[in-house]
Design an enzyme around this catalytic site. Sequence first.
Site, mmCIF file in Angstrom:
data_model
loop_
_atom_site.group_PDB
_atom_site.id
_atom_site.type_symbol
_atom_site.label_atom_id
_atom_site.label_comp_id
_atom_site.label_asym_id
_atom_site.label_seq_id
_atom_site.Cartn_x
_atom_site.Cartn_y
_atom_site.Cartn_z
ATOM 1 N N ASP A 1 3.557 9.386 -0.622
ATOM 2 C CA ASP A 1 2.376 8.583 -0.271
ATOM 3 C C ASP A 1 2.210 7.500 -1.323
ATOM 4 O OD1 ASP A 1 0.090 7.933 1.216
ATOM 5 O OD2 ASP A 1 -0.571 10.027 1.325
ATOM 6 N N HIS B 1 0.819 -1.222 0.000
ATOM 7 C CA HIS B 1 0.000 0.000 0.000
ATOM 8 C C HIS B 1 0.848 1.266 0.000
ATOM 9 C CE1 HIS B 1 -4.064 -1.784 0.772
ATOM 10 N NE2 HIS B 1 -3.288 -2.823 1.028
HETATM 11 P P1 ADQ Z 1 -3.169 5.824 4.794
HETATM 12 O O1 ADQ Z 1 -1.778 6.303 5.038
HETATM 13 O O2 ADQ Z 1 -3.965 5.507 6.007
HETATM 14 O O3 ADQ Z 1 -3.196 4.549 3.828
HETATM 15 P P2 ADQ Z 1 -5.067 7.224 2.905
HETATM 16 O O4 ADQ Z 1 -4.874 6.575 1.609
HETATM 17 O O5 ADQ Z 1 -5.288 8.685 2.805
HETATM 18 O O6 ADQ Z 1 -3.868 7.011 3.919
HETATM 19 O O7 ADQ Z 1 -6.331 6.574 3.577
HETATM 20 C C1 ADQ Z 1 -6.911 7.054 4.753
HETATM 21 C C2 ADQ Z 1 -8.355 6.524 4.865
HETATM 22 O O8 ADQ Z 1 -8.809 6.688 6.203
HETATM 23 C C3 ADQ Z 1 -9.308 7.284 3.963
HETATM 24 O O9 ADQ Z 1 -10.308 6.433 3.491
HETATM 25 C C4 ADQ Z 1 -9.880 8.332 4.916
HETATM 26 O O10 ADQ Z 1 -11.183 8.769 4.581
HETATM 27 C C5 ADQ Z 1 -9.886 7.586 6.234
HETATM 28 N N1 ADQ Z 1 -9.681 8.538 7.333
HETATM 29 C C6 ADQ Z 1 -8.680 9.414 7.455
HETATM 30 N N2 ADQ Z 1 -8.851 10.167 8.574
HETATM 31 C C7 ADQ Z 1 -9.970 9.749 9.138
HETATM 32 C C8 ADQ Z 1 -10.702 10.141 10.314
HETATM 33 N N3 ADQ Z 1 -10.322 11.157 11.100
HETATM 34 N N4 ADQ Z 1 -11.843 9.485 10.593
HETATM 35 C C9 ADQ Z 1 -12.257 8.471 9.794
HETATM 36 N N5 ADQ Z 1 -11.623 8.070 8.675
HETATM 37 C C10 ADQ Z 1 -10.494 8.684 8.364
HETATM 38 C C11 ADQ Z 1 -2.232 3.667 3.253
HETATM 39 C C12 ADQ Z 1 -1.163 4.339 2.377
HETATM 40 C C13 ADQ Z 1 -1.839 5.189 1.288
HETATM 41 C C14 ADQ Z 1 -2.799 4.318 0.473
HETATM 42 C C15 ADQ Z 1 -3.720 3.533 1.378
HETATM 43 C C16 ADQ Z 1 -4.564 2.530 0.612
HETATM 44 O O11 ADQ Z 1 -0.296 5.141 3.168
HETATM 45 O O12 ADQ Z 1 -0.871 5.774 0.430
HETATM 46 O O13 ADQ Z 1 -3.590 5.145 -0.365
HETATM 47 O O14 ADQ Z 1 -3.010 2.810 2.376
HETATM 48 O O15 ADQ Z 1 -3.787 1.707 -0.186
#
Ligand code: ADQ
Length: 470
Positions: free
Chosen positions: A364, A155
């Site tokens: 990211d 990821h």
């Molecule tokens: P993350 O580093 O966790 O994921 P991201 O891809 O932005 O980052 O996903 C975060 C998820 O959590 C989103 O669906 C978001 O809506 C949710 N989220 C964030 N803050 C929240 C909050 N306060 N309350 C509820 N939900 C919240 C890792 C990798 C990324 C990659 C993903 C998926 O670091 O690059 O995109 O996995 O592969």
Amino acid sequence: MSRLVCVSNRISLPRKSAAPGGLAVGILSALKRTGGLWFGWGGETVENDPGDPDIHIRDGVTYATVDLRQREFEQYYNGYANEVLWPLFHYFLKGMRYNSDERDAYENVNRTFASKLLPMLEPRDAIWVHDYHLIPLARLLREMGVKRPIGFFLHIPFPNIEMLRVLPSYAELLHDLTSYDVVGFQTENDLRAFHSGIEHLFGADAIKPDGRIRVGNRTVRADVFPIGVDVAAVQEEAITAINSDVVKRMTDSLVGRSLMMGVDRLDYSKGLVERFSAYQNFLETYPDNLGRITYIQIAPLSRTDVRAYVEIRQSLEQAAGRTNGRFADTDWTPIRYLNRNFPHATLMGFLRAAKVGLVTPLRDGMNLVAKEFVAAQDPTDPGVLILSNLAGAACELNSALLVNPYDTRAVGHAIQSALSMPLAERRERHATMMQVLSRNDIASWTRRFVDALDQTQNSDARVRAVGNGN
Ligand code: ADQ
């Protein structure tokens, strides 16, 4: 069709208040479509040997959770996974702390996972392992006799060999990846970086003209599977949530000011310190906006036991305090900075209400918030996405305003451009990005990866099984 078995470090059981990160959002969407088993750590640590997995069944998905020993968990998760692999893979050598005892704990926890999973496997399973915590898992399962197709999806970014070889055990890590049948990355850049490692270790011949990797008697399909979002579900959540009490209270409190939103786990890779500086730069450079914009940054705390995360938290509190102290008025706060979780649907409502989405990670794998921001918009009057060109999502969302997150002046300028962008341009950019999101949504991500695993079963795995007399 095989039964799908997903394995990840952490499982998020379907609780109402659960706020899954990106990985959990992806796995859950996959399993809800296909049914199957999700195996991983349940969030509990114990003093003695962990017992058998706990089983919960909800909506056609079986959740099997294991406990981990406290000390081992600290070394494997806080230590090796989050103080070595995470910073290294995100190109943050400064945050890396290598310790070989922690590397041993990483191996031991992976062995525990493999031995607890083994008795649960069925003859027709396809196993899909997720993320950097579990890279050795396929090798350990193979050692225990598992012949079924095993895939791995990373990821987060994969580092180029010049970065990767900082890791003392980089060769073992690359070897371990060749125990899988399918290895998936978010972007072409990550795949290229993986190829650089394979070439370095095994020679250019190991990469075949059709892209497959041949090492010893193993053939691996390494490919790009960019994760997407459930576009229809995000839209529905956003449309419903915009009329909810909590979102209405927020929009009422803006008293007509433009809203800029950021939503990230609190992590140094998300570029929040630089983002706060860019906002300060914007307020200095474009003072007409004073009192006319509100920036809400939601950043729930994560990995609070890891030193670098304590430091970043302090820096952000100071930066938000400085900007508010300098620019706030008796009836206006420039930054509202919140370290808390919200239900996913509420977040989608906040994103829909925003004129600007600010997604500026320093690195990211993908960044699902960028995709969710686009999907949550009202297509007749969409907000503008400002996106870091160092996020995987920038490869697909090139109609966003792309910025270098370190260039705080350029990011400040992009905020001004976003706020003043004419409706026709906003609609055009949004429509282009929606096409990309719909074409490559979460369902197609799941389908493509599971198909790749099933194809393995029909070709290489069978050939190998015959060759090995199994
Ligand atoms: P993350 O580093 O966790 O994921 P991201 O891809 O932005 O980052 O996903 C975060 C998820 O959590 C989103 O669906 C978001 O809506 C949710 N989220 C964030 N803050 C929240 C909050 N306060 N309350 C509820 N939900 C919240 C890792 C990798 C990324 C990659 C993903 C998926 O670091 O690059 O995109 O996995 O592969």
